[in-house]
Design a protein around this motif. Structure first.
Motif, PDB file in Angstrom:
ATOM      1  N   LEU A  77       0.870  -1.229  -0.224  1.00 53.24           N
ATOM      2  CA  LEU A  77      -0.301  -0.256   0.117  1.00 53.24           C
ATOM      3  C   LEU A  77       0.754   1.282  -0.054  1.00 53.24           C
ATOM      4  O   LEU A  77       2.036   1.121   0.749  1.00 53.24           O
ATOM      5  CB  LEU A  77      -0.989   0.156   1.388  1.00 53.24           C
ATOM      6  N   GLY A  78       0.324   2.786  -0.816  1.00 53.37           N
ATOM      7  CA  GLY A  78       0.855   3.645  -0.986  1.00 53.37           C
ATOM      8  C   GLY A  78       3.013   3.341  -1.837  1.00 53.37           C
ATOM      9  O   GLY A  78       3.582   3.948  -1.956  1.00 53.37           O
ATOM     10  N   THR A  79       2.883   2.619  -2.141  1.00 51.60           N
ATOM     11  CA  THR A  79       4.025   2.322  -3.133  1.00 51.60           C
ATOM     12  C   THR A  79       3.813   3.353  -4.535  1.00 51.60           C
ATOM     13  O   THR A  79       2.798   3.289  -4.569  1.00 51.60           O
ATOM     14  CB  THR A  79       4.107   1.077  -3.272  1.00 51.60           C
ATOM     15  N   SER A  80       4.999   3.140  -5.053  1.00 51.45           N
ATOM     16  CA  SER A  80       5.946   3.900  -6.276  1.00 51.45           C
ATOM     17  C   SER A  80       6.191   2.888  -7.015  1.00 51.45           C
ATOM     18  O   SER A  80       6.917   2.055  -6.800  1.00 51.45           O
ATOM     19  CB  SER A  80       5.953   5.566  -6.093  1.00 51.45           C
ATOM     20  N   ARG A  81       6.546   3.287  -8.416  1.00 52.22           N
ATOM     21  CA  ARG A  81       7.878   3.061  -9.076  1.00 52.22           C
ATOM     22  C   ARG A  81       8.750   3.229  -8.488  1.00 52.22           C
ATOM     23  O   ARG A  81      10.299   2.634  -8.883  1.00 52.22           O
ATOM     24  CB  ARG A  81       7.258   2.958 -10.476  1.00 52.22           C
ATOM     25  N   ASP A  82       9.193   3.477  -7.743  1.00 55.53           N
ATOM     26  CA  ASP A  82      10.519   4.211  -7.564  1.00 55.53           C
ATOM     27  C   ASP A  82      11.185   4.385  -6.320  1.00 55.53           C
ATOM     28  O   ASP A  82      12.157   3.742  -5.744  1.00 55.53           O
ATOM     29  CB  ASP A  82      10.769   5.802  -7.109  1.00 55.53           C
ATOM     30  N   CYS A  83       9.398   3.330  -5.225  1.00 51.65           N
ATOM     31  CA  CYS A  83       9.885   2.753  -4.061  1.00 51.65           C
ATOM     32  C   CYS A  83       9.001   1.334  -3.368  1.00 51.65           C
ATOM     33  O   CYS A  83       7.983   2.607  -3.777  1.00 51.65           O
ATOM     34  CB  CYS A  83      10.491   3.728  -3.088  1.00 51.65           C
ATOM     35  N   ILE A  84       9.178   0.349  -3.422  1.00 50.56           N
ATOM     36  CA  ILE A  84       7.570  -0.132  -1.885  1.00 50.56           C
ATOM     37  C   ILE A  84       8.554  -0.434  -0.664  1.00 50.56           C
ATOM     38  O   ILE A  84       8.031  -1.667  -0.347  1.00 50.56           O
ATOM     39  CB  ILE A  84       7.630  -1.636  -3.091  1.00 50.56           C
ATOM     40  N   ALA A  85       9.840   0.430  -0.585  1.00 50.44           N
ATOM     41  CA  ALA A  85       9.832  -0.328   0.859  1.00 50.44           C
ATOM     42  C   ALA A  85       8.803   0.349   2.016  1.00 50.44           C
ATOM     43  O   ALA A  85       8.081   0.794   2.505  1.00 50.44           O
ATOM     44  CB  ALA A  85      11.584   0.479   1.473  1.00 50.44           C
ATOM     45  N   SER A  86       8.491  -0.965   2.853  1.00 54.53           N
ATOM     46  CA  SER A  86       7.991  -0.890   4.244  1.00 54.53           C
ATOM     47  C   SER A  86       8.045  -0.011   5.323  1.00 54.53           C
ATOM     48  O   SER A  86       9.239  -0.171   5.525  1.00 54.53           O
ATOM     49  CB  SER A  86       7.571  -2.074   4.710  1.00 54.53           C
ATOM     50  N   ASN A  87       7.320   0.684   6.056  1.00 55.54           N
ATOM     51  CA  ASN A  87       7.609   1.395   7.172  1.00 55.54           C
ATOM     52  C   ASN A  87       7.463   0.477   8.433  1.00 55.54           C
ATOM     53  O   ASN A  87       6.880  -0.488   8.440  1.00 55.54           O
ATOM     54  CB  ASN A  87       6.780   2.144   7.861  1.00 55.54           C
ATOM     55  N   PRO A  88       8.418  -0.096   8.933  1.00 57.60           N
ATOM     56  CA  PRO A  88       8.936  -1.407   9.982  1.00 57.60           C
ATOM     57  C   PRO A  88       8.046  -0.348  11.225  1.00 57.60           C
ATOM     58  O   PRO A  88       7.969  -1.738  11.882  1.00 57.60           O
ATOM     59  CB  PRO A  88      10.257  -1.391  10.295  1.00 57.60           C
ATOM     60  N   SER A  89       7.398   0.115  11.808  1.00 61.71           N
ATOM     61  CA  SER A  89       7.369   0.317  13.334  1.00 61.71           C
ATOM     62  C   SER A  89       5.988  -0.335  13.668  1.00 61.71           C
ATOM     63  O   SER A  89       4.912  -0.485  12.809  1.00 61.71           O
ATOM     64  CB  SER A  89       7.685   1.611  13.475  1.00 61.71           C
ATOM     65  N   ASP A  90       6.218  -0.850  15.177  1.00 60.59           N
ATOM     66  CA  ASP A  90       4.958  -1.184  15.317  1.00 60.59           C
ATOM     67  C   ASP A  90       4.323  -0.090  16.385  1.00 60.59           C
ATOM     68  O   ASP A  90       2.921  -0.003  15.923  1.00 60.59           O
ATOM     69  CB  ASP A  90       5.031  -2.392  16.030  1.00 60.59           C
ATOM     70  N   GLN A  91       4.905   0.570  16.551  1.00 66.35           N
ATOM     71  CA  GLN A  91       4.317   2.060  17.592  1.00 66.35           C
ATOM     72  C   GLN A  91       3.899   2.881  17.076  1.00 66.35           C
ATOM     73  O   GLN A  91       2.566   3.159  17.102  1.00 66.35           O
ATOM     74  CB  GLN A  91       6.004   2.373  18.240  1.00 66.35           C
ATOM     75  N   ASN A  92       4.249   2.919  15.659  1.00 68.84           N
ATOM     76  CA  ASN A  92       3.715   3.855  14.650  1.00 68.84           C
ATOM     77  C   ASN A  92       2.505   3.751  14.552  1.00 68.84           C
ATOM     78  O   ASN A  92       1.634   5.348  13.947  1.00 68.84           O
ATOM     79  CB  ASN A  92       5.090   4.045  13.930  1.00 68.84           C
ATOM     80  N   VAL A  93       2.122   2.595  14.346  1.00 72.56           N
ATOM     81  CA  VAL A  93       0.569   1.929  13.854  1.00 72.56           C
ATOM     82  C   VAL A  93      -0.037   2.516  14.820  1.00 72.56           C
ATOM     83  O   VAL A  93      -1.123   2.696  14.481  1.00 72.56           O
ATOM     84  CB  VAL A  93       0.761   0.534  13.428  1.00 72.56           C
ATOM     85  N   ALA A  94       0.266   2.061  16.522  1.00 67.98           N
ATOM     86  CA  ALA A  94      -0.650   2.227  17.549  1.00 67.98           C
ATOM     87  C   ALA A  94      -1.186   3.983  17.510  1.00 67.98           C
ATOM     88  O   ALA A  94      -1.806   4.402  17.787  1.00 67.98           O
ATOM     89  CB  ALA A  94       0.168   1.598  18.748  1.00 67.98           C
ATOM     90  N   LEU A  95       0.110   5.006  17.391  1.00 67.55           N
ATOM     91  CA  LEU A  95      -0.140   6.161  17.278  1.00 67.55           C
ATOM     92  C   LEU A  95      -0.774   6.899  16.724  1.00 67.55           C
ATOM     93  O   LEU A  95      -1.623   7.739  16.249  1.00 67.55           O
ATOM     94  CB  LEU A  95       1.248   6.595  17.284  1.00 67.55           C
ATOM     95  N   THR A  96      -0.959   5.764  14.976  1.00 65.87           N
ATOM     96  CA  THR A  96      -1.126   7.111  13.903  1.00 65.87           C
ATOM     97  C   THR A  96      -3.386   6.138  14.695  1.00 65.87           C
ATOM     98  O   THR A  96      -4.076   7.098  14.385  1.00 65.87           O
ATOM     99  CB  THR A  96      -0.697   5.557  12.582  1.00 65.87           C
ATOM    100  N   ALA A  97      -3.062   5.107  14.994  1.00 63.44           N
ATOM    101  CA  ALA A  97      -4.959   4.656  15.250  1.00 63.44           C
ATOM    102  C   ALA A  97      -5.331   5.804  16.577  1.00 63.44           C
ATOM    103  O   ALA A  97      -6.587   5.826  16.760  1.00 63.44           O
ATOM    104  CB  ALA A  97      -4.428   3.398  15.996  1.00 63.44           C
ATOM    105  N   LEU A  98      -4.755   6.421  17.596  1.00 65.06           N
ATOM    106  CA  LEU A  98      -4.725   6.413  18.409  1.00 65.06           C
ATOM    107  C   LEU A  98      -4.857   8.209  18.015  1.00 65.06           C
ATOM    108  O   LEU A  98      -5.157   9.041  18.757  1.00 65.06           O
ATOM    109  CB  LEU A  98      -3.709   6.413  19.668  1.00 65.06           C
ATOM    110  N   GLU A  99      -4.685   8.339  17.003  1.00 63.34           N
ATOM    111  CA  GLU A  99      -4.748   9.713  16.359  1.00 63.34           C
ATOM    112  C   GLU A  99      -3.686  11.013  17.663  1.00 63.34           C
ATOM    113  O   GLU A  99      -4.160  11.903  17.252  1.00 63.34           O
ATOM    114  CB  GLU A  99      -5.649  10.110  16.887  1.00 63.34           C
ATOM    115  N   ALA A 100      -2.073  10.332  17.362  1.00 55.48           N
ATOM    116  CA  ALA A 100      -1.438  11.265  18.314  1.00 55.48           C
ATOM    117  C   ALA A 100      -0.570  12.480  17.495  1.00 55.48           C
ATOM    118  O   ALA A 100      -1.096  12.435  16.196  1.00 55.48           O
ATOM    119  CB  ALA A 100      -0.155  10.069  18.442  1.00 55.48           C
ATOM    120  N   THR A 101       0.127  13.769  18.908  1.00 55.25           N
ATOM    121  CA  THR A 101       0.218  14.379  17.296  1.00 55.25           C
ATOM    122  C   THR A 101       2.050  14.150  18.025  1.00 55.25           C
ATOM    123  O   THR A 101       2.128  14.186  19.385  1.00 55.25           O
ATOM    124  CB  THR A 101      -0.667  15.934  18.086  1.00 55.25           C
ATOM    125  N   ILE A 102       2.762  14.805  17.188  1.00 58.15           N
ATOM    126  CA  ILE A 102       3.994  15.268  17.298  1.00 58.15           C
ATOM    127  C   ILE A 102       4.220  16.701  17.581  1.00 58.15           C
ATOM    128  O   ILE A 102       4.261  17.298  16.724  1.00 58.15           O
ATOM    129  CB  ILE A 102       4.676  14.688  16.490  1.00 58.15           C
TER     130      ILE A 102
END
Ligand SMILES: Cc1cc2nc3c(=O)[nH]c(=O)nc-3n(C[C@H](O)[C@H](O)[C@H](O)COP(=O)(O)OP(=O)(O)OC[C@H]3O[C@@H](n4cnc5c(N)ncnc54)[C@H](O)[C@@H]3O)c2cc1C
Length: 334
Positions: A157-182
């Motif tokens: 998901l979200g790939t392009s013709r230049d890059c298909i690298a995945s974001n490896p973090s677990d923390q950041n998935v939870a922070l996304t569902a929690l709608e955290a701010t930085i």
């Protein structure tokens, strides 16, 4: 590994000024902050990161975890992953974050890894980490060895013709569902960035991974006050039960009214180029009865735009089942 200068600022302002000397924010940034060092030092040894200045921020007073004035929780940038995971308020009100952190790395790594370092950890794509291979993220314009190469672990998901690298973090998935701010301190002062706006999809500039500018120092992450009756859950699917990155993961934050889903937040890991929020799944779920049929519809919606590469087509169904299972468990938990 190239030689570098080491400095240890004593104030946030000194750190920002030191970081602002960098001419680039991302690729080969010549000034890097170091927190736990569990990503940065590895990448320096591999010659992937080549800063000529390393700014050690560990003496800054940024490790507190405290209540936010209007409700919610403020987690200091230097709070260690283990401290956050075992914090009683996190375990009570933000269980999804505690579960995500405890599913990552190993106890030793979690004792060093920090909240901000985890936000900025880099992809585990083997071609990014090996300078013998072409990688547009590491060296723009060189090509992507992962497309057509070993890409079993990479994004759909979200790939392009230049890059298909995945974001490896677990923390950041939870922070996304929690709608955290930085919260970020920069040369122009402080600003707050919703996590949803923090990461950049690769497009034609995969070296640019987020919206930070040179000198920007993450000082904290804020979690909004939990709505009464909210339940949450993190499920991570991987090749072995511990010490392994996600093939697919799902973070769920739900509010039910009886069996009706009033509010849903769904984020995915292991499958996106960024921590992946699925508004499609949320849209399908909200207002529906919580049952196997609505969960499967949500999962289908979340993966409808998936674009697998040669070796990771299995992730489409895996991620769907991950979502269904995570929703099932989160509606069962009290
Ligand atoms: C063997 C291994 C297994 C792992 N398994 C997992 C896993 O299963 N799941 C998972 O999610 N993670 C995993 N990780 C990754 C780990 O979680 C990260 O390495 C860690 O969170 C990074 O935090 P750190 O404080 O050590 O960052 P550092 O290495 O110190 O820094 C990382 C980056 O963040 C920048 N940075 C740090 N602090 C700030 C700040 N305050 N402001 C601005 N920039 C900053 C640095 O300049 C650097 O670019 C694993 C790591 C290893 C080595």
């Amino acid at each position: 590994m190239q030689t570098f200068q080491y400095q240890q600022p004593t104030t946030v302002n000194q750190a920002v000024q030191a970081g602002a000397q960098s001419k680039t924010a991302q690729q080969y940034a010549d000034v890097r902050f170091i927190a736990g060092g569990t990503t940065l030092v590895d990448l320096m040894k591999l010659d992937v990161e080549r800063p000529n200045q390393v700014v050690d921020i560990n003496t800054l007073p940024l490790a507190k975890i405290e209540s936010a004035p209007g409700g919610g929780l403020v987690i200091g940038a230097l709070a260690r992953n283990s401290a956050v995971a075992h914090h009683p308020v996190v375990q009570r009100d933000y269980a999804v974050l505690s579960q995500a952190l405890l599913s990552g790395a190993s106890p030793q790594l979690r004792n060093m890894a920090t909240t901000a370092g985890n936000l900025l950890q880099r992809t585990r794509c083997v071609y990014f980490r090996d300078i013998a291979h072409a990688c547009n993220k590491r060296e723009p314009g060189t090509g992507c060895s992962a497309i057509g190469g070993h890409n079993r672990m990479l994004a759909i998901l979200g790939t392009s013709r230049d890059c298909i690298a995945s974001n490896p973090s677990d923390q950041n998935v939870a922070l996304t569902a929690l709608e955290a701010t930085i919260q970020v301190e920069g040369v122009k002062g402080r600003r707050t960035i919703p996590i949803q706006d923090f990461y950049l999809k690769p497009g034609s500039t995969p070296d640019r991974e987020n919206v930070l500018e040179p000198g920007d120092l993450i000082v904290s992450v804020t979690l909004p006050a939990p709505l009464p009756g909210t339940r949450s859950y993190y499920l991570k699917l991987r090749d072995r039960a511990a010490y392994e990155f996600a093939l697919a993961s799902a973070a769920i934050v739900l509010k039910l009214n009886g069996s009706r889903i009033e509010r849903a937040r769904v984020a995915l890991g292991g499958v996106g180029t960024v921590p992946w929020r699925s508004r499609e799944a949320e849209h399908v779920l909200e207002g529906q009865t919580a049952n196997a049929a609505s969960f499967r519809r949500a999962a289908d919606a979340a993966l409808k735009d998936a674009q697998p590469a040669s070796e990771n087509g299995f992730k489409v169904e895996l991620a769907k089942r991950c979502i269904v299972r995570a929703l099932t468990v989160s509606t069962q938990s009290a």
